[in-house]
Design an enzyme around this catalytic site. Structure first.
Site, short mmCIF file in Angstrom:
data_model
loop_
_atom_site.label_atom_id
_atom_site.label_comp_id
_atom_site.label_asym_id
_atom_site.label_seq_id
_atom_site.Cartn_x
_atom_site.Cartn_y
_atom_site.Cartn_z
CG HIS A 16 -1.96 1.05 1.22
ND1 HIS A 16 -3.18 0.90 1.83
CD2 HIS A 16 -1.99 2.29 0.67
CE1 HIS A 16 -3.90 1.99 1.67
NE2 HIS A 16 -3.18 2.86 0.97
CG HIS A 18 -1.16 5.91 -3.04
ND1 HIS A 18 -2.26 5.60 -3.80
CD2 HIS A 18 -1.48 5.56 -1.76
CE1 HIS A 18 -3.21 5.10 -3.03
NE2 HIS A 18 -2.75 5.06 -1.78
CG HIS A 195 -7.50 3.11 -1.00
ND1 HIS A 195 -6.74 2.29 -1.79
CD2 HIS A 195 -6.65 4.07 -0.52
CE1 HIS A 195 -5.49 2.73 -1.80
NE2 HIS A 195 -5.41 3.80 -1.04
CD GLU A 198 -8.42 6.05 2.86
OE1 GLU A 198 -7.49 6.80 3.23
OE2 GLU A 198 -8.79 5.97 1.66
CG ASP A 277 -1.36 5.95 2.47
OD1 ASP A 277 -1.57 5.69 1.27
OD2 ASP A 277 -2.24 6.37 3.23
CG ASP A 278 0.21 8.95 -0.15
OD1 ASP A 278 0.26 8.75 -1.37
OD2 ASP A 278 -0.80 8.72 0.55
#
Length: 342
Positions: A16, A18, A195, A198, A277-278
């Site tokens: 996971h 991006h 996703h 969230e 994630d980021d």
């Protein structure tokens, strides 16, 4: 070896992450200058400062706007994998990218994916880390745009492109909006994830599993609101790819990971594995995610080993690749355990 160093050095799989959210701030600044994109600040260290998921998505889109040439995508992809290796002993990754954030700006899909593949192959040659790619539906797109994107993915599909996912602001655009795109992707042989939960209710997990046909869930925190669905996904062994820091900043308590629902997910017996994630956009990295979440929850090495192996089991690597990773990870973890200060 203290526990923090141990957590950084354990071998890791990441499922996971991006691509657009892994661009180094200095690379963002360099590419903006290259292409004449006006930035909100010339201080690279402040480019990724924001207070909500919606502000984050604006910056995310701005970063995407600076990626234009094939070499831009290749540079950023290589750097992304290199950061994972150096900062957290990354061994294998399946990385999301958003085609329509680029094709919508007039960048040919082939330019995007070929650049990413160039960067991934360079990383495998130089760093020994394999990175595969998952094309993400952007929830704010229309269903027909998502379907056309999947058609593009299937028409030009290097071997690194293995799956379809879905991201973007969840609450206003539920997963059932993209049934057609997911059906087309499955028919074309892509693996499926999404996703979910969230910032939306537990029913979205059920929709993703039953309507879209996904194999794993990215995030999934609000599944805890439905005990029956918790039991179902526990019994079915559904992998949840959780991301502590990014979601703490956007949805929970940015200053206290002890309160993150990931802890309850583990207590409920759900299958989770930790991801970044980021990472630069949230001032973190895959090593720091392990350090922060594991120490906040007071989990020991046995639990960490479980998370690491969940990553292998939840991946879309081949059976032979998984077998080899398990053997290598077990050996490396045994060596690290022997050096850990108790």
């Amino acid at each position: 070896m203290n526990y923090e160093e141990y957590l950084r050095r354990v071998p890791k799989v990441e499922l996971h992450c991006h691509f657009e959210g892994t661009v180094r701030p200095q690379t963002f600044a360099d590419l903006a200058n290259k292409h004449g994109v006006e930035l909100p600040t010339q201080d690279a260290d402040k480019l990724y400062d924001y207070d909500s998921i919606y502000e984050f998505l604006k910056i995310f889109a701005m970063v995407s706007s600076t990626l234009r040439d094939q070499e831009d995508f290749a540079r950023a992809a290589f750097e992304s994998i290199e950061d994972g290796v150096k900062l957290g002993n990354l061994k294998y990754r399946e990385m999301f990218f958003n085609p329509t954030l680029h094709t919508g700006r007039g960048i040919p899909y082939k330019t995007v994916v070929d650049g990413l593949v160039d960067g991934a192959r360079e990383a495998e040659r130089e760093l020994g880390v394999k990175c595969r790619l998952i094309a993400d539906v952007y929830r704010q797109d229309a269903p027909e745009v998502a379907r056309e994107m999947v058609e593009q993915v299937l028409e030009h599909r290097p071997e690194e492109v293995i799956g379809l996912g879905m991201d973007g602001a969840e609450a206003p655009d539920p997963p059932e909006k993209f049934v057609e795109a997911y059906r087309l992707a499955k028919k074309g042989g892509l693996r499926l994830t999404a996703h979910a939960c969230e910032d939306a209710p537990a029913k979205n997990v059920a929709t993703c599993l039953d309507v879209l046909g996904v194999e794993r869930i990215d995030h999934g925190y609000h599944v805890l609101g439905d005990p029956e669905l918790v039991k179902r996904t526990r019994d079915e062994g559904i992998t949840y790819t959780v991301c502590p820091t990014a979601t703490a900043v956007c949805y929970f308590d940015a200053d206290d990971l002890t309160k993150h629902p990931i802890r309850q997910m583990v207590d409920e017996g759900l299958t989770i594995m930790i991801n970044s994630d980021d990472p630069p956009m949230f001032h973190t990295d895959i090593g720091r995610e392990y350090v922060g979440m594991v120490q906040a929850a007071e989990w020991g090495p046995d639990r960490v080993r479980e998370f690491v192996m969940n990553g292998i089991d939840g991946s879309w690597a081949s059976d032979d690749e998984k077998r080899q990773m398990r053997q290598e990870f077990e050996r490396e973890l045994d060596e690290l355990d022997a050096q850990l200060e108790r």
